[in-house]
Design a protein around this motif. Sequence first.
Motif, PDB file in Angstrom:
ATOM      1  N   TYR A  89       1.440   0.499  -6.273  1.00 51.37           N
ATOM      2  CA  TYR A  89       0.803   0.737  -4.987  1.00 51.37           C
ATOM      3  C   TYR A  89      -0.635   0.219  -5.031  1.00 51.37           C
ATOM      4  O   TYR A  89      -1.304   0.257  -6.075  1.00 51.37           O
ATOM      5  CB  TYR A  89       0.863   2.226  -4.635  1.00 51.37           C
ATOM      6  CG  TYR A  89       2.276   2.668  -4.307  1.00 51.37           C
ATOM      7  CD1 TYR A  89       2.976   2.064  -3.262  1.00 51.37           C
ATOM      8  CD2 TYR A  89       2.927   3.648  -5.054  1.00 51.37           C
ATOM      9  CE1 TYR A  89       4.282   2.438  -2.964  1.00 51.37           C
ATOM     10  CE2 TYR A  89       4.233   4.028  -4.770  1.00 51.37           C
ATOM     11  CZ  TYR A  89       4.902   3.415  -3.715  1.00 51.37           C
ATOM     12  OH  TYR A  89       6.190   3.774  -3.419  1.00 51.37           O
ATOM     13  N   CYS A 126       0.856  -1.193   0.000  1.00 54.22           N
ATOM     14  CA  CYS A 126       0.000   0.000   0.000  1.00 54.22           C
ATOM     15  C   CYS A 126       0.885   1.234   0.000  1.00 54.22           C
ATOM     16  O   CYS A 126       1.949   1.255   0.619  1.00 54.22           O
ATOM     17  CB  CYS A 126      -0.905  -0.014   1.224  1.00 54.22           C
ATOM     18  SG  CYS A 126      -1.928   1.485   1.354  1.00 54.22           S
ATOM     19  N   VAL A 127       0.416   2.282  -0.624  1.00 50.35           N
ATOM     20  CA  VAL A 127       1.146   3.554  -0.667  1.00 50.35           C
ATOM     21  C   VAL A 127       1.336   4.129   0.740  1.00 50.35           C
ATOM     22  O   VAL A 127       2.234   4.923   0.982  1.00 50.35           O
ATOM     23  CB  VAL A 127       0.407   4.543  -1.609  1.00 50.35           C
ATOM     24  CG1 VAL A 127      -0.906   5.031  -0.996  1.00 50.35           C
ATOM     25  CG2 VAL A 127       1.274   5.716  -2.023  1.00 50.35           C
ATOM     26  N   VAL A 144       5.635   0.960  -7.355  1.00 51.70           N
ATOM     27  CA  VAL A 144       6.322   0.976  -6.062  1.00 51.70           C
ATOM     28  C   VAL A 144       7.778   1.376  -6.295  1.00 51.70           C
ATOM     29  O   VAL A 144       8.458   0.797  -7.153  1.00 51.70           O
ATOM     30  CB  VAL A 144       6.243  -0.414  -5.382  1.00 51.70           C
ATOM     31  CG1 VAL A 144       7.059  -0.431  -4.091  1.00 51.70           C
ATOM     32  CG2 VAL A 144       4.792  -0.792  -5.112  1.00 51.70           C
ATOM     33  N   GLN A 174       9.063   6.430   1.317  1.00 55.91           N
ATOM     34  CA  GLN A 174       8.633   5.103   0.848  1.00 55.91           C
ATOM     35  C   GLN A 174       9.771   4.091   0.984  1.00 55.91           C
ATOM     36  O   GLN A 174       9.709   3.012   0.394  1.00 55.91           O
ATOM     37  CB  GLN A 174       8.163   5.167  -0.620  1.00 55.91           C
ATOM     38  CG  GLN A 174       6.882   5.948  -0.841  1.00 55.91           C
ATOM     39  CD  GLN A 174       5.624   5.289  -0.271  1.00 55.91           C
ATOM     40  OE1 GLN A 174       5.686   4.413   0.599  1.00 55.91           O
ATOM     41  NE2 GLN A 174       4.473   5.714  -0.755  1.00 55.91           N
TER      42      GLN A 174
END
Length: 335
Positions: A258, A160-161, A294, A305
């Motif tokens: 994501y 997930c982002v 991603v 991230q």
Amino acid sequence: MNYQIRKIWNVSESEHTPEMVFQNRKAHRREFLKMMGYGVGIAGFSNLLSGCQQATEEEIEKAGAVAPLPEAFQSIYPAPHNPTFKYGRPETVPKEAEEFTNFYEFTGPTTKEAWKYVENFKSTPWSVSVEGECEKPRTFDMDDFYKEMKFEERAYRHRCVETWAMCVPWTGFALSHLLKLVEPKPTAKFVAFETFNKPNEAPYMKANGTAYWPWPYTEGLSMAEAMNELTFIATGLYGKPLLKQNGAPIRLVVPWKYGFKSGKSIVKIKLTSEQPVTFWNSVNPDEYGFVANVNPEVPHPRWSQRTEWMLGTEKRYDTKLYNGYGEYVSGLYTG
Ligand SMILES: Nc1nc2c(c(=O)[nH]1)N[C@H]1C(S)=C(S)[C@@H](COP(=O)(O)O)O[C@H]1N2
Ligand SMILES: [Mo]
């Protein structure tokens, strides 16, 4: 973990940064609380709020359960496991992936516990229209998929982002197989995905209307991304049909992007010549790009991230470019 018992109006802003514009948070929380008076999905919820007891896996699975499959298709699950794909990490336990979800139609940004709000959602009967720039547009009902597609199980990482991640086995089929059936025209350059639009069955959709949130949820891929062998249509998780909170009865899974790219409970797949408008990109284009691969080197405007945490564990891992799927997809992004 205390997110399971925290009151929904106390969701920590720093801990699980939801995909929303923070300055609007107060208004959204107000709307969400208004929603508390809505629908029977909330029955039994007060127990969980006042007591500190955690829900059991059984309760979570019961809340999200769907109608049993027709007899003829029950043998689809569990589907043969495809040994090509490996997590490279321990599998996420079912309770975690079924309890901690993102499904804004039911919860908006205020809680991850969609399973508490899915009671009114009807995932059967269901059909998916595959249309647009193709020779043979067609509406499939779930039985058509069960009859015509070859089902398999794939072990995929999900990122997930918001920096949480999981490793789960999806049941389903390659999107490319479905798209080939409708014979894309050369003019098909993108694929748009659309989720159900039934506010009476999804409390947050109902409570918020479309003034801020551009329902229904939409997402999109380039045609090359959609035809990639990794791109998967899932109808099951952990060897069983999808629970409602995980996107019953049918969702997309794009493991190198994501998670918000992987629309749940989809009703329409449309081949288009132009890049489609998508939900998160229209809510906040600076934070949620259309491509959304991603990438540890590209921070979200509000957080890094570089690392990710696995649901149900204290473990953090370094985030990998393309979520570690570069051997399959890096060719899509050269030049
Ligand atoms: N229709 C719809 N699809 C959705 C979402 C959503 O809110 N609505 N959330 C997305 C996000 S942000 C993620 S991370 C994944 C989460 O899937 P899971 O909750 O089954 O783990 O679903 C994606 N698909
Ligand atoms: Mo996400």
